[in-house]
Design a protein around this motif. Structure first.
Motif, PDB file in Angstrom:
ATOM      1  N   TYR A   5       0.830  -1.201   0.000  1.00 37.42           N
ATOM      2  CA  TYR A   5       0.000   0.000   0.000  1.00 37.42           C
ATOM      3  C   TYR A   5       0.868   1.255   0.000  1.00 37.42           C
ATOM      4  O   TYR A   5       2.030   1.232   0.398  1.00 37.42           O
ATOM      5  CB  TYR A   5      -0.959   0.011   1.197  1.00 37.42           C
ATOM      6  N   GLU A  56       0.737   5.238   1.499  1.00 38.20           N
ATOM      7  CA  GLU A  56       0.073   6.004   2.546  1.00 38.20           C
ATOM      8  C   GLU A  56       0.400   7.481   2.408  1.00 38.20           C
ATOM      9  O   GLU A  56       1.533   7.845   2.104  1.00 38.20           O
ATOM     10  CB  GLU A  56       0.539   5.551   3.936  1.00 38.20           C
ATOM     11  N   LYS A  71      -0.354  11.354   4.412  1.00 32.77           N
ATOM     12  CA  LYS A  71      -0.796  12.034   5.634  1.00 32.77           C
ATOM     13  C   LYS A  71      -0.743  13.536   5.374  1.00 32.77           C
ATOM     14  O   LYS A  71       0.288  14.048   4.960  1.00 32.77           O
ATOM     15  CB  LYS A  71       0.140  11.667   6.781  1.00 32.77           C
ATOM     16  N   TRP A  94      -2.895   8.725   8.726  1.00 33.32           N
ATOM     17  CA  TRP A  94      -2.474   8.181   7.437  1.00 33.32           C
ATOM     18  C   TRP A  94      -3.681   7.609   6.706  1.00 33.32           C
ATOM     19  O   TRP A  94      -4.554   6.990   7.309  1.00 33.32           O
ATOM     20  CB  TRP A  94      -1.445   7.072   7.642  1.00 33.32           C
ATOM     21  N   ARG A 150      -4.596   4.978   3.576  1.00 32.23           N
ATOM     22  CA  ARG A 150      -3.975   3.901   2.799  1.00 32.23           C
ATOM     23  C   ARG A 150      -4.664   3.697   1.457  1.00 32.23           C
ATOM     24  O   ARG A 150      -5.884   3.741   1.355  1.00 32.23           O
ATOM     25  CB  ARG A 150      -4.037   2.575   3.557  1.00 32.23           C
ATOM     26  N   TYR A 151      -3.822   3.399   0.468  1.00 36.80           N
ATOM     27  CA  TYR A 151      -4.288   3.061  -0.872  1.00 36.80           C
ATOM     28  C   TYR A 151      -3.618   1.746  -1.246  1.00 36.80           C
ATOM     29  O   TYR A 151      -2.418   1.708  -1.498  1.00 36.80           O
ATOM     30  CB  TYR A 151      -3.928   4.163  -1.873  1.00 36.80           C
ATOM     31  N   TYR A 152      -4.416   0.663  -1.232  1.00 34.87           N
ATOM     32  CA  TYR A 152      -3.869  -0.676  -1.445  1.00 34.87           C
ATOM     33  C   TYR A 152      -3.614  -0.975  -2.914  1.00 34.87           C
ATOM     34  O   TYR A 152      -4.349  -0.532  -3.790  1.00 34.87           O
ATOM     35  CB  TYR A 152      -4.806  -1.744  -0.870  1.00 34.87           C
ATOM     36  N   ASN A 154      -5.498  14.159  -1.592  1.00 32.25           N
ATOM     37  CA  ASN A 154      -5.707  14.196  -0.143  1.00 32.25           C
ATOM     38  C   ASN A 154      -5.754  15.652   0.309  1.00 32.25           C
ATOM     39  O   ASN A 154      -4.922  16.454  -0.113  1.00 32.25           O
ATOM     40  CB  ASN A 154      -4.572  13.476   0.580  1.00 32.25           C
ATOM     41  N   ASP A 159       2.217  -4.849   3.714  1.00 34.02           N
ATOM     42  CA  ASP A 159       1.316  -5.204   4.812  1.00 34.02           C
ATOM     43  C   ASP A 159       1.585  -6.645   5.204  1.00 34.02           C
ATOM     44  O   ASP A 159       1.255  -7.570   4.468  1.00 34.02           O
ATOM     45  CB  ASP A 159      -0.129  -5.032   4.350  1.00 34.02           C
ATOM     46  N   CYS A 162       8.202  -0.519   5.742  1.00 33.62           N
ATOM     47  CA  CYS A 162       7.906   0.659   4.925  1.00 33.62           C
ATOM     48  C   CYS A 162       9.193   1.321   4.452  1.00 33.62           C
ATOM     49  O   CYS A 162      10.217   1.284   5.138  1.00 33.62           O
ATOM     50  CB  CYS A 162       7.119   1.693   5.737  1.00 33.62           C
ATOM     51  N   THR A 215       9.602   7.631   5.142  1.00 32.43           N
ATOM     52  CA  THR A 215       8.612   8.661   4.844  1.00 32.43           C
ATOM     53  C   THR A 215       9.308   9.906   4.329  1.00 32.43           C
ATOM     54  O   THR A 215      10.336  10.318   4.865  1.00 32.43           O
ATOM     55  CB  THR A 215       7.812   9.013   6.116  1.00 32.43           C
TER      56      THR A 215
END
Length: 142
Positions: free
Chosen positions: A75, A77, A79, A85, A87-89, A102, A120, A129, A132
């Protein structure tokens, strides 16, 4: 009298152009993100100006599950400003194109956004991950 009106109209157009220029969208490239089992590439982002697409942080790119045999999904993410956050799978064992926006509904525009991609691994093991990255734009400075 007509000259004064034309002069004022010209000044108004110039000032209007300056305001529009300072609030034009800010666009950039999202670098490649990667961690075990997940990859994001071909990314682009845009901070939309106030009043356009909710003043959203708009982004796009390709999210890929690079380890189709591990049974885990991936995914992206995002923010924005003090929110959780989102999520976009992706799809297990495949690459998908994503194009999302967003924003904070209480604000005219977005000025700060975080972005990352993850694998995941379920409830018992921590997800892994990519680091960021934070993107910002100061709308007061243009």
């Amino acid at each position: 009298m007509k000259r004064v009106a034309l002069g004022l109209a010209a000044v108004g157009l110039m000032l209007g152009g300056a305001v529009a220029a300072s609030h034009s969208p800010v666009e950039g490239t999202l670098p490649a993100f990667a961690s075990t089992g997940v990859e994001f590439s071909g990314g682009k982002y845009k901070f939309n100006r106030p009043g356009v697409n909710h003043g959203a942080f708009e982004w796009r790119g390709q999210l890929k599950d690079t380890s189709s045999v591990d049974g885990h999904n991936v995914y992206a993410e995002v923010k924005v400003q003090g929110h959780d956050w989102v999520r976009y799978y992706g799809k297990q064992g495949r690459a998908v194109r994503l194009h999302e926006s967003n924003w904070d509904g209480a604000q005219r525009y977005t000025a700060k956004a975080g972005f990352r991609v993850c694998r995941d691994r379920g409830a018992l093991r921590p997800n892994n991950c990519a680091p960021t990255r934070i993107y910002t734009h100061d709308w007061d400075r243009g």
